[in-house]
Each structure stands twice: as structure tokens, then as C-alpha cells.
Enzyme design. Structure first.
Site, PDB file in Angstrom:
ATOM      1  N   HIS A 119       0.835  -1.199   0.000  1.00 28.97           N
ATOM      2  CA  HIS A 119       0.000   0.000   0.000  1.00 28.97           C
ATOM      3  C   HIS A 119       0.876   1.258   0.000  1.00 28.97           C
ATOM      4  O   HIS A 119       1.764   1.404   0.841  1.00 28.97           O
ATOM      5  CB  HIS A 119      -0.910  -0.014   1.235  1.00 28.97           C
ATOM      6  CG  HIS A 119      -2.027   0.965   1.165  1.00 28.97           C
ATOM      7  ND1 HIS A 119      -2.372   1.775   2.230  1.00 28.97           N
ATOM      8  CD2 HIS A 119      -2.896   1.257   0.165  1.00 28.97           C
ATOM      9  CE1 HIS A 119      -3.414   2.519   1.895  1.00 28.97           C
ATOM     10  NE2 HIS A 119      -3.744   2.229   0.644  1.00 28.97           N
ATOM     11  N   ASP A 123      -4.968   5.376   4.217  1.00 24.12           N
ATOM     12  CA  ASP A 123      -6.396   5.550   3.989  1.00 24.12           C
ATOM     13  C   ASP A 123      -7.049   6.236   5.186  1.00 24.12           C
ATOM     14  O   ASP A 123      -6.805   5.874   6.340  1.00 24.12           O
ATOM     15  CB  ASP A 123      -7.071   4.197   3.756  1.00 24.12           C
ATOM     16  CG  ASP A 123      -6.730   3.590   2.399  1.00 24.12           C
ATOM     17  OD1 ASP A 123      -6.171   4.315   1.557  1.00 24.12           O
ATOM     18  OD2 ASP A 123      -7.022   2.392   2.186  1.00 24.12           O
ATOM     19  N   HIS A 203     -13.563   6.193   1.058  1.00 26.28           N
ATOM     20  CA  HIS A 203     -12.432   6.631   1.869  1.00 26.28           C
ATOM     21  C   HIS A 203     -11.555   7.563   1.031  1.00 26.28           C
ATOM     22  O   HIS A 203     -11.729   7.658  -0.191  1.00 26.28           O
ATOM     23  CB  HIS A 203     -11.607   5.447   2.383  1.00 26.28           C
ATOM     24  CG  HIS A 203     -10.843   4.721   1.319  1.00 26.28           C
ATOM     25  ND1 HIS A 203     -11.428   3.824   0.450  1.00 26.28           N
ATOM     26  CD2 HIS A 203      -9.521   4.768   0.978  1.00 26.28           C
ATOM     27  CE1 HIS A 203     -10.532   3.335  -0.380  1.00 26.28           C
ATOM     28  NE2 HIS A 203      -9.345   3.893  -0.072  1.00 26.28           N
ATOM     29  N   HIS A 205      -7.701   8.054  -0.086  1.00 23.73           N
ATOM     30  CA  HIS A 205      -6.343   7.514  -0.144  1.00 23.73           C
ATOM     31  C   HIS A 205      -5.405   8.712  -0.242  1.00 23.73           C
ATOM     32  O   HIS A 205      -5.455   9.490  -1.186  1.00 23.73           O
ATOM     33  CB  HIS A 205      -6.184   6.600  -1.372  1.00 23.73           C
ATOM     34  CG  HIS A 205      -4.785   6.096  -1.549  1.00 23.73           C
ATOM     35  ND1 HIS A 205      -4.322   4.956  -0.937  1.00 23.73           N
ATOM     36  CD2 HIS A 205      -3.740   6.600  -2.283  1.00 23.73           C
ATOM     37  CE1 HIS A 205      -3.056   4.750  -1.282  1.00 23.73           C
ATOM     38  NE2 HIS A 205      -2.686   5.750  -2.095  1.00 23.73           N
TER      39      HIS A 205
END
Length: 231
Positions: A119, A123, A203, A205
Site C-alpha cells: 500500500h 487511507d 475513503h 487515499h
């Protein structure tokens, strides 16, 4: 000389005496009246002078009080303006959270099947349509679908260039409110959160990068905390 003649002489003498006394009395009265009038005139002049002086002093005092009030009001306005300017400059130099209320989601470097690599950001779980803010002032270098050029996984995204070769990215947006080349201020609303692209739910990012493109991310929470942001 006859008694009759003597009486006539005495009467004339008495008349002359009374006339002299009356004349003298009149003279005294006139003189006294003139003196009183003169004294009264002098007293009136003194009183008028005192009244005029008092009025001028009152007017002067009132003018000075009004000037002091005006100066104080002007200084207060200048102080307020200066404080607002200093606050704006301090905010411009600062960093802020990209969203106000949130729950932290997937963290930087997390491995998983949702990403081709680990990732690349942090988030912030928020409802769709939540206002997204520029974390710092800068210039928009990417804005649009397909991650603004970073790939379809990001959905609608924005990338902002800041001072010192730092960049931030905001992805999975439902709406974009800025365009490439636009200057933005710290905390300015730049878009709305969503769930576009490769997303499991609404959400934001958020990435902190050393360059404009994917693959240049650094741990964003540490970066924000190092710059005084409580996250």
C-alpha cells in the site's frame, strides 16, 4: 433796612444754600452711579472672559478625548488586521489533515491482494462526499480520472506540488474541484471523498511523495506528525 428787606435776603440765601446742597447731592449720585456702572462693566467682562475660557477648555478636552478614542480604534483595527495576517501566514506555512473527521484505514506499506505492490499511502475512512483539503499550499500538477495519470486503480485523483520537492496525492474522489496549474492554499477544499477506482468502500487515499508519480511515496502519518499535525 426794613424787616421786610431782611427777610427777603434771608429767603434768597436759604434758597441758594438748598440749591447748592441739591447740586452737590446730584453730583455725588452721578459720580456714584458712574462708579457702580463702571464696576459692573468690569465684573461683566471678567465673568464673560471666564465663561469663554471655560467653554474653550471644554471643547478642547472633548476634541482630545475624541482623538484619543479614534486613535485607539485605529490601533485596534490595525492590531486585528496584523493578527489576522500573521495567522494566515502561519497557516500557510503549516500542514493540516486532509480530512477533519475520520477513522484510520489501511496504512502505508501494508501488503495485501488489493494492491499490486504494498500500500502506497494512508487511507482515511470517511463517508462519500466528505470535504477533502489540501494538506499544504502548493500547485496542482495532476487532476482527473485514471488517477490523474497515475493509473485507474486510484480513480479520480489530485496531486499537489509543495515547497521542497514534496508532493501529496488524494485519490478515490467522487468530485474534483481544482485544475492543473491552479495554486491552492493550506486547508483549501480541493474535492470530495468517494470510492472510485480500486476501492472497497468510501475513503480518501492520501500519499506523501518525493516526486509527482506513483512509486515515490513515503510514510504519510510520520511526515504529517513531523510537521506538527496530530493524526
Amino acid at each position: 433796612m426794613s424787616k421786610f428787606a431782611i427777610r427777603r435776603i434771608e429767603k434768597k440765601s436759604a434758597v441758594r444754600t438748598r440749591a447748592a446742597v441739591m447740586a452737590a447731592g446730584i453730583g455725588v449720585s452721578v459720580a456714584l452711579g458712574a462708579g457702580v456702572a463702571t464696576a459692573a462693566g468690569q465684573s461683566g467682562d471678567v465673568a464673560l472672559t471666564g465663561l469663554t475660557s471655560g467653554f474653550e477648555a471644554a471643547v478642547k478636552a472633548q476634541a482630545e478625548a475624541q482623538q484619543k478614542a479614534a486613535d485607539a480604534e485605529k490601533k485596534a483595527a490595525e492590531d486585528k488586521k496584523r493578527a489576522a495576517q500573521e495567522a494566515a501566514e502561519a497557516k500557510a506555512r503549516s500542514w493540516v489533515k486532509p480530512v477533519d473527521s475520520y477513522t484510520l484505514g489501511a496504512s502505508f506499506g501494508l501488503a495485501g491482494s488489493h494492491w499490486s505492490h504494498n500500500h502506497s499511502g494512508q487511507d482515511f475512512v470517511v463517508p462519500s462526499g466528505t470535504a477533502v483539503h489540501a494538506a499544504h499550499r502548493g500547485t496542482v500538477v495532476k487532476a482527473g480520472p485514471n488517477g490523474g495519470g497515475d493509473g485507474p486503480a486510484y480513480g479520480n485523483a489530485i496531486v499537489i506540488q509543495h515547497d521542497g520537492n514534496t508532493y501529496t496525492q488524494y485519490a478515490h474522489l467522487s468530485g474534483i474541484e481544482v485544475h492543473v496549474g491552479q495554486s491552492v492554499e493550506t486547508g483549501q477544499e480541493i474535492g470530495r471523498s468517494g470510492s472510485t477506482g480500486n476501492s472497497t468502500g468510501p475513503h480518501l487515499h492520501f500519499e506523501e511523495r518525493t516526486g509527482p508519480d506513483y512509486g515515490m511515496g513515503v510514510e504519510p502519518l510520520k511526515f504529517l506528525r513531523d510537521h506538527g499535525v496530530s493524526v
